[in-house]
Design an enzyme around this catalytic site. Structure first.
Site, PDB file in Angstrom:
ATOM      1  CG  ASP A  90     -14.558  13.950   2.297  1.00  0.00           C
ATOM      2  OD1 ASP A  90     -15.394  13.703   1.408  1.00  0.00           O
ATOM      3  OD2 ASP A  90     -14.536  15.021   2.915  1.00  0.00           O
ATOM      4  CE1 TYR A  92     -21.604   8.333   0.287  1.00  0.00           C
ATOM      5  CE2 TYR A  92     -20.882   6.353   1.438  1.00  0.00           C
ATOM      6  CZ  TYR A  92     -21.272   6.980   0.280  1.00  0.00           C
ATOM      7  OH  TYR A  92     -21.350   6.274  -0.910  1.00  0.00           O
ATOM      8  CG  PHE A 103     -17.712   5.096  -3.702  1.00  0.00           C
ATOM      9  CD1 PHE A 103     -18.386   6.230  -4.121  1.00  0.00           C
ATOM     10  CD2 PHE A 103     -16.386   4.942  -4.084  1.00  0.00           C
ATOM     11  CE1 PHE A 103     -17.758   7.179  -4.911  1.00  0.00           C
ATOM     12  CE2 PHE A 103     -15.748   5.889  -4.875  1.00  0.00           C
ATOM     13  CZ  PHE A 103     -16.444   7.013  -5.288  1.00  0.00           C
ATOM     14  CG  HIS A 217     -17.370  11.461  -8.157  1.00  0.00           C
ATOM     15  ND1 HIS A 217     -18.583  11.333  -7.515  1.00  0.00           N
ATOM     16  CD2 HIS A 217     -16.421  11.058  -7.274  1.00  0.00           C
ATOM     17  CE1 HIS A 217     -18.374  10.878  -6.289  1.00  0.00           C
ATOM     18  NE2 HIS A 217     -17.079  10.704  -6.112  1.00  0.00           N
TER      19      HIS A 217
END
Length: 256
Positions: A90, A92, A103, A217
């Site tokens: 989701d 930032y 990202f 991740h």
């Protein structure tokens, strides 16, 4: 059906002037590329419900990230152009960071978020590309890299706060649409999915056997468990070329 030429003649409304409530009332084709509007027509009601929920959040005094102008940004580039899918979690939750692409952050954001810093570290190890001083990944999106968050909004300061509010059904439909594209000859369109972590792995069953590059991740908690050394960028380009497509220029401009 849309006329083929219309797929590349999208003339959006100036979404930077809209709020979430206004967006919830507009035709999908005024909020995103025309082929995306067609692909997501089956979840139009759910998308309108989510936008109405975001309007209610703002009305209740919460700051919602990203802004209305960016919340659907991942769908601005034509669906037909997608060749790499990178799935995030989701946005930032820090105000000023989220820009609607997984990202990626606003070019002025300092310091670079730690997950993105780890992505840059692996990019340098993989392809020898030095890290940039900014975190704007829009140059990847412009080349057909779909930077899609599984959940596309968040309350400021509350990571994960909009999970289970309806985005998952919409992004499931989006991933399925990417995987189900065909070339004019009827073959499956070239696609490489880069899946980082558990949330991203949850879409693997939707990918119709598409080529996948997966690893843990890039967050500081898991990057050392297999993200570092996974060489996702060179591997994705090699898999694209195997499918007769061109690779992505992963080197970002010095100044966005």
């Amino acid at each position: 059906m849309f006329e083929p030429d219309a797929l590349f003649e999208w003339d959006p409304v100036p979404v930077d002037t809209l709020d979430f409530a206004e967006m919830a009332r507009l035709p999908l084709a005024e909020l995103m590329a025309a082929d995306w509007a067609e692909a997501l027509a089956g979840v139009e009601a759910e998308l309108r419900a989510v936008l109405a929920f975001l309007a209610a959040e703002v009305e209740a005094g919460y700051q919602v990230l990203p802004s209305p102008s960016n919340v659907l940004r991942a769908f601005r580039q034509p669906l037909a152009d997608v060749k790499v899918l990178i799935v995030g979690q989701d946005p930032y939750p820090t105000p000023g960071h989220a820009v609607g692409l997984s990202f990626s952050v606003d070019p002025r954001t300092r310091p670079i978020p730690r997950s993105l810093a780890n992505i840059y570290r692996e990019l340098e190890a993989d392809l020898g590309i030095p890290p940039r001083g900014h975190g704007d990944l829009s140059a990847w999106a412009d080349q057909g890299v779909l930077l899609l968050n599984r959940v596309m909004s968040v309350r400021a300061g509350e990571a994960g706060s909009h999970r289970g509010k309806g985005w998952e059904k919409i992004t499931t439909a989006a991933v399925a649409a990417v995987a189900n594209r065909e070339t004019p000859g009827g073959a499956v369109a070239p696609l490489v999915a880069i899946l980082w972590g558990k949330d991203a792995e949850s879409v693997r069953s939707l990918l119709r056997g598409a080529m996948v590059v997966s690893s843990p991740h890039p967050s500081p908690l898991s990057a050392s468990r297999g993200f570092f050394g996974s060489r996702p960028f060179s591997r994705a380009n090699a898999l694209l070329r195997e499918q007769g497509s061109t690779g992505v220029t992963w080197e970002l401009p010095q100044v966005p």
